[in-house]
Design a protein around this motif. Structure first.
Motif, PDB file in Angstrom:
ATOM      1  N   GLU A 199       0.842  -1.221   0.000  1.00 52.63           N
ATOM      2  CA  GLU A 199       0.000   0.000   0.000  1.00 52.63           C
ATOM      3  C   GLU A 199       0.866   1.256   0.000  1.00 52.63           C
ATOM      4  O   GLU A 199       0.550   2.241  -0.676  1.00 52.63           O
ATOM      5  N   ILE A 200       1.954   1.204   0.753  1.00 50.21           N
ATOM      6  CA  ILE A 200       2.857   2.370   0.774  1.00 50.21           C
ATOM      7  C   ILE A 200       3.488   2.557  -0.606  1.00 50.21           C
ATOM      8  O   ILE A 200       3.576   3.676  -1.122  1.00 50.21           O
ATOM      9  N   ALA A 201       3.903   1.444  -1.180  1.00 48.68           N
ATOM     10  CA  ALA A 201       4.515   1.506  -2.518  1.00 48.68           C
ATOM     11  C   ALA A 201       3.543   2.093  -3.531  1.00 48.68           C
ATOM     12  O   ALA A 201       3.919   2.936  -4.358  1.00 48.68           O
ATOM     13  N   GLU A 202       2.288   1.700  -3.411  1.00 49.96           N
ATOM     14  CA  GLU A 202       1.274   2.201  -4.349  1.00 49.96           C
ATOM     15  C   GLU A 202       1.023   3.686  -4.114  1.00 49.96           C
ATOM     16  O   GLU A 202       0.923   4.470  -5.059  1.00 49.96           O
ATOM     17  N   ALA A 203       0.933   4.066  -2.837  1.00 52.46           N
ATOM     18  CA  ALA A 203       0.640   5.468  -2.518  1.00 52.46           C
ATOM     19  C   ALA A 203       1.779   6.393  -2.937  1.00 52.46           C
ATOM     20  O   ALA A 203       1.539   7.508  -3.383  1.00 52.46           O
ATOM     21  N   LEU A 204       3.005   5.913  -2.771  1.00 50.64           N
ATOM     22  CA  LEU A 204       4.148   6.776  -3.078  1.00 50.64           C
ATOM     23  C   LEU A 204       4.708   6.525  -4.481  1.00 50.64           C
ATOM     24  O   LEU A 204       5.672   7.177  -4.882  1.00 50.64           O
ATOM     25  N   ASP A 205       4.108   5.563  -5.159  1.00 53.41           N
ATOM     26  CA  ASP A 205       4.543   5.215  -6.509  1.00 53.41           C
ATOM     27  C   ASP A 205       6.021   4.804  -6.528  1.00 53.41           C
ATOM     28  O   ASP A 205       6.833   5.316  -7.297  1.00 53.41           O
ATOM     29  N   LEU A 206       6.329   3.898  -5.625  1.00 53.89           N
ATOM     30  CA  LEU A 206       7.711   3.419  -5.490  1.00 53.89           C
ATOM     31  C   LEU A 206       7.743   1.903  -5.615  1.00 53.89           C
ATOM     32  O   LEU A 206       6.737   1.236  -5.327  1.00 53.89           O
ATOM     33  N   PRO A 207       8.899   1.336  -5.969  1.00 50.45           N
ATOM     34  CA  PRO A 207       9.011  -0.127  -5.954  1.00 50.45           C
ATOM     35  C   PRO A 207       8.964  -0.640  -4.507  1.00 50.45           C
ATOM     36  O   PRO A 207       9.371   0.072  -3.582  1.00 50.45           O
ATOM     37  N   LEU A 208       8.499  -1.851  -4.364  1.00 48.52           N
ATOM     38  CA  LEU A 208       8.373  -2.452  -3.032  1.00 48.52           C
ATOM     39  C   LEU A 208       9.721  -2.505  -2.306  1.00 48.52           C
ATOM     40  O   LEU A 208       9.822  -2.235  -1.097  1.00 48.52           O
ATOM     41  N   SER A 209      10.757  -2.830  -3.068  1.00 49.87           N
ATOM     42  CA  SER A 209      12.087  -2.949  -2.459  1.00 49.87           C
ATOM     43  C   SER A 209      12.562  -1.609  -1.912  1.00 49.87           C
ATOM     44  O   SER A 209      13.222  -1.540  -0.863  1.00 49.87           O
ATOM     45  N   THR A 210      12.200  -0.510  -2.591  1.00 53.54           N
ATOM     46  CA  THR A 210      12.605   0.825  -2.130  1.00 53.54           C
ATOM     47  C   THR A 210      11.923   1.156  -0.806  1.00 53.54           C
ATOM     48  O   THR A 210      12.528   1.756   0.090  1.00 53.54           O
ATOM     49  N   VAL A 211      10.651   0.768  -0.712  1.00 57.99           N
ATOM     50  CA  VAL A 211       9.922   1.021   0.541  1.00 57.99           C
ATOM     51  C   VAL A 211      10.627   0.312   1.687  1.00 57.99           C
ATOM     52  O   VAL A 211      10.858   0.891   2.759  1.00 57.99           O
ATOM     53  N   LYS A 212      10.985  -0.942   1.462  1.00 61.07           N
ATOM     54  CA  LYS A 212      11.645  -1.720   2.530  1.00 61.07           C
ATOM     55  C   LYS A 212      12.994  -1.120   2.887  1.00 61.07           C
ATOM     56  O   LYS A 212      13.347  -1.005   4.072  1.00 61.07           O
ATOM     57  N   SER A 213      13.761  -0.742   1.877  1.00 59.55           N
ATOM     58  CA  SER A 213      15.095  -0.210   2.171  1.00 59.55           C
ATOM     59  C   SER A 213      15.005   1.145   2.869  1.00 59.55           C
ATOM     60  O   SER A 213      15.777   1.454   3.780  1.00 59.55           O
ATOM     61  N   ARG A 214      14.005   1.954   2.477  1.00 65.42           N
ATOM     62  CA  ARG A 214      13.829   3.262   3.142  1.00 65.42           C
ATOM     63  C   ARG A 214      13.412   3.064   4.605  1.00 65.42           C
ATOM     64  O   ARG A 214      13.862   3.789   5.485  1.00 65.42           O
ATOM     65  N   LEU A 215      12.562   2.091   4.809  1.00 64.80           N
ATOM     66  CA  LEU A 215      12.111   1.832   6.176  1.00 64.80           C
ATOM     67  C   LEU A 215      13.274   1.346   7.036  1.00 64.80           C
ATOM     68  O   LEU A 215      13.426   1.766   8.196  1.00 64.80           O
ATOM     69  N   TYR A 216      14.098   0.512   6.458  1.00 64.68           N
ATOM     70  CA  TYR A 216      15.262   0.017   7.190  1.00 64.68           C
ATOM     71  C   TYR A 216      16.185   1.179   7.545  1.00 64.68           C
ATOM     72  O   TYR A 216      16.617   1.323   8.694  1.00 64.68           O
ATOM     73  N   THR A 217      16.476   2.031   6.575  1.00 61.56           N
ATOM     74  CA  THR A 217      17.368   3.172   6.817  1.00 61.56           C
ATOM     75  C   THR A 217      16.784   4.106   7.879  1.00 61.56           C
ATOM     76  O   THR A 217      17.510   4.593   8.761  1.00 61.56           O
ATOM     77  N   ALA A 218      15.470   4.328   7.766  1.00 59.04           N
ATOM     78  CA  ALA A 218      14.811   5.225   8.730  1.00 59.04           C
ATOM     79  C   ALA A 218      14.919   4.673  10.151  1.00 59.04           C
ATOM     80  O   ALA A 218      15.261   5.405  11.089  1.00 59.04           O
ATOM     81  N   LEU A 219      14.655   3.395  10.309  1.00 61.29           N
ATOM     82  CA  LEU A 219      14.721   2.793  11.648  1.00 61.29           C
ATOM     83  C   LEU A 219      16.146   2.832  12.190  1.00 61.29           C
ATOM     84  O   LEU A 219      16.377   3.059  13.380  1.00 61.29           O
ATOM     85  N   LYS A 220      17.095   2.621  11.297  1.00 61.07           N
ATOM     86  CA  LYS A 220      18.504   2.638  11.711  1.00 61.07           C
ATOM     87  C   LYS A 220      18.885   4.033  12.227  1.00 61.07           C
ATOM     88  O   LYS A 220      19.530   4.174  13.267  1.00 61.07           O
ATOM     89  N   GLN A 221      18.462   5.053  11.481  1.00 57.60           N
ATOM     90  CA  GLN A 221      18.801   6.425  11.890  1.00 57.60           C
ATOM     91  C   GLN A 221      18.079   6.813  13.175  1.00 57.60           C
ATOM     92  O   GLN A 221      18.659   7.485  14.034  1.00 57.60           O
ATOM     93  N   LEU A 222      16.859   6.397  13.303  1.00 58.48           N
ATOM     94  CA  LEU A 222      16.110   6.679  14.536  1.00 58.48           C
ATOM     95  C   LEU A 222      16.768   6.016  15.739  1.00 58.48           C
ATOM     96  O   LEU A 222      16.874   6.605  16.824  1.00 58.48           O
ATOM     97  N   GLN A 223      17.207   4.797  15.515  1.00 57.71           N
ATOM     98  CA  GLN A 223      17.866   4.051  16.595  1.00 57.71           C
ATOM     99  C   GLN A 223      19.099   4.815  17.074  1.00 57.71           C
ATOM    100  O   GLN A 223      19.314   4.983  18.277  1.00 57.71           O
ATOM    101  N   LEU A 224      19.915   5.293  16.140  1.00 57.30           N
ATOM    102  CA  LEU A 224      21.129   6.018  16.501  1.00 57.30           C
ATOM    103  C   LEU A 224      20.811   7.309  17.246  1.00 57.30           C
ATOM    104  O   LEU A 224      21.450   7.648  18.241  1.00 57.30           O
ATOM    105  N   ARG A 225      19.797   8.024  16.762  1.00 55.83           N
ATOM    106  CA  ARG A 225      19.422   9.309  17.396  1.00 55.83           C
ATOM    107  C   ARG A 225      18.885   9.086  18.806  1.00 55.83           C
ATOM    108  O   ARG A 225      19.179   9.850  19.719  1.00 55.83           O
ATOM    109  N   LEU A 226      18.076   8.049  18.966  1.00 53.98           N
ATOM    110  CA  LEU A 226      17.511   7.780  20.298  1.00 53.98           C
ATOM    111  C   LEU A 226      18.594   7.294  21.266  1.00 53.98           C
ATOM    112  O   LEU A 226      18.549   7.594  22.463  1.00 53.98           O
ATOM    113  N   GLN A 227      19.558   6.570  20.731  1.00 52.29           N
ATOM    114  CA  GLN A 227      20.682   6.117  21.581  1.00 52.29           C
ATOM    115  C   GLN A 227      21.460   7.323  22.091  1.00 52.29           C
ATOM    116  O   GLN A 227      21.850   7.389  23.260  1.00 52.29           O
TER     117      GLN A 227
END
Lengths: 191, 217
Positions: free
Chosen positions: A157-185
């Motif tokens: 659904e995110i891929a459809e809404a943002l008009d992105l490939p599924l793999s891009t959604v997953k990789s962006r989510l991974y990067t986002a969580l990684k950066q959030l983790q570092l900031r919260l640490q």
């Protein structure tokens, strides 16, 4: 209005001049669109405005909806675009002004009445930390986090809404969580 | 694979994300679980990402629940009047409950009394006693009444196609009543009777000697 009608049928009715049809779409989706815009923008006022602008834009472009995507995806895409354009406009404001607003927003944290003062203070600190961490992410990362965590949309659904490939959604989510983790640490180590 | 396991980041990030958000298929999830047993990097990331998600969700819930003034706040479901009353009673102090109970009982009693008073009394039915003894005067009166009834013309059947306009029936002094009262008809009563019976024009009543009529004596 039949509450069981699909969004697509209601949009068709709106296109044929049914005045109440679009109101039904707004009623169905306003809370979720607000949650999305709030998650991305981080301020209630901005989120309200962006939500309102989203539905106005959707109404104006109703004839442009071709039914290839779901109405929900179409609305999410409009909402994300509204947030991005609002953020661009907000960039003209100084960083210090934004900081002040963030402090003010954090102080308006509403805690349950049975929370102890320590817990309220901790809640405020944690809220502030999460908000700051999320706000510091680039918009393309922030929007996928919000769509996943606030809207609980599937990757597809995110891929459809943002008009992105599924793999891009997953990789962006991974990067986002990684950066959030570092900031919260960092935040935790400082406190 | 083992080299990758010790690296800060594993190549199986997309699988990790799908597993984290419970969007992996059954076989993918099984496969990734096996991978987790070997990959410390993925294990650590899975745990820390779980904490990050918890923080975001906590912030989301706190932030969105605080918008009491938001027009987008969930509308309270429409409650029935009965449910509202029940809640009112639940919250009311004992003295208020007792007062309301007393008021309701008083109101019910008053309503029953008022209803009983408004009910029309049953008319006294004149029971004809088969063993009753009639005097000559009674017999005469009954005969005169019967004669007067016969003197009235039978009502005409309604004409098909004519709409009947129902009006409040006029108070007509019947011959029986006239016989009972045994007094001459007044001019207005005569006019009324003539009009009702459609027997005479108003010009003709001059020639009538109603006072000489036996019925009117």
């Amino acid at each position: 209005m039949d509450p069981l009608s699909s969004d697509e049928i209601i949009v068709e009715r709106a296109l044929t001049g049914d005045a109440e049809a679009f109101g039904e779409i707004v009623r169905r989706w306003e809370r979720r669109i607000f949650a999305l815009t709030y998650g991305i923008l981080g301020r209630e006022e901005d989120a309200r405005d962006a939500t309102q602008e989203t539905f106005i834009a959707a109404f104006r472009n109703l004839r442009g909806f071709r039914g290839e995507a779901k109405v929900s995806s179409w609305l999410h895409r409009i909402a994300v675009n509204q947030c991005i354009s609002r953020q661009r406009r907000a960039k003209v404001r100084s960083e210090s002004a934004l900081e002040e607003e963030q402090e003010k927003d954090a102080s308006s944290f509403v805690a349950p009445v049975d929370y102890s003062p320590l817990r309220v203070a901790e809640g405020r600190q944690e809220t502030l930390a999460v908000r700051r961490a999320l706000n510091s992410l680039p918009i393309e990362l922030r929007q996928v986090v919000v769509m996943k965590e606030f809207e609980e949309l599937t990757f597809r659904e995110i891929a459809e809404a943002l008009d992105l490939p599924l793999s891009t959604v997953k990789s962006r989510l991974y990067t986002a969580l990684k950066q959030l983790q570092l900031r919260l640490q960092k935040f935790e180590s400082r406190n | 694979m083992n080299e990758m396991n010790n690296s800060p980041s594993c190549e199986r990030n997309p699988d990790l994300i799908a597993f984290l958000y419970d969007e992996a298929t059954e076989s993918e999830a099984r496969d990734f679980k096996l991978h987790l047993q070997e990959c410390s990097s993925c294990r650590a990331e899975l745990a820390s990402f779980g904490l990050v998600r918890e923080s975001i969700v906590a912030w989301r819930d706190e932030a969105l629940s605080g918008f009491v003034s938001s027009p987008l706040a969930a509308k309270a479901p429409a409650r029935s009047a009965l449910a509202a009353l029940r809640q009112f009673f639940d919250l009311s102090p004992l003295w208020l409950k007792a007062a309301i109970g007393f008021a309701v009982l008083t109101f019910c009693a008053l309503a029953v009394l008022a209803f009983a008073r408004l009910q029309p009394k049953a008319p006294a039915v004149a029971v004809k006693d088969p063993n009753a003894i009639y005097s000559q005067e009674d017999v005469d009166r009954l005969v005169e009444g019967a004669l007067a009834k016969q003197a009235l013309p039978a009502p005409k059947p309604p004409i098909p196609g004519i709409t009947v306009r129902l009006t409040k029936p006029k108070r007509v002094a019947t011959s029986t009543q006239m016989a009972k009262s045994r007094r001459p008809l007044s001019r207005s009563e005569r006019d009324q009777l003539a009009a009702d019976l459609r027997l005479l024009s108003t010009q003709e009543d001059v020639r009538l000697n109603l006072l000489g009529d036996r019925i009117n004596q």
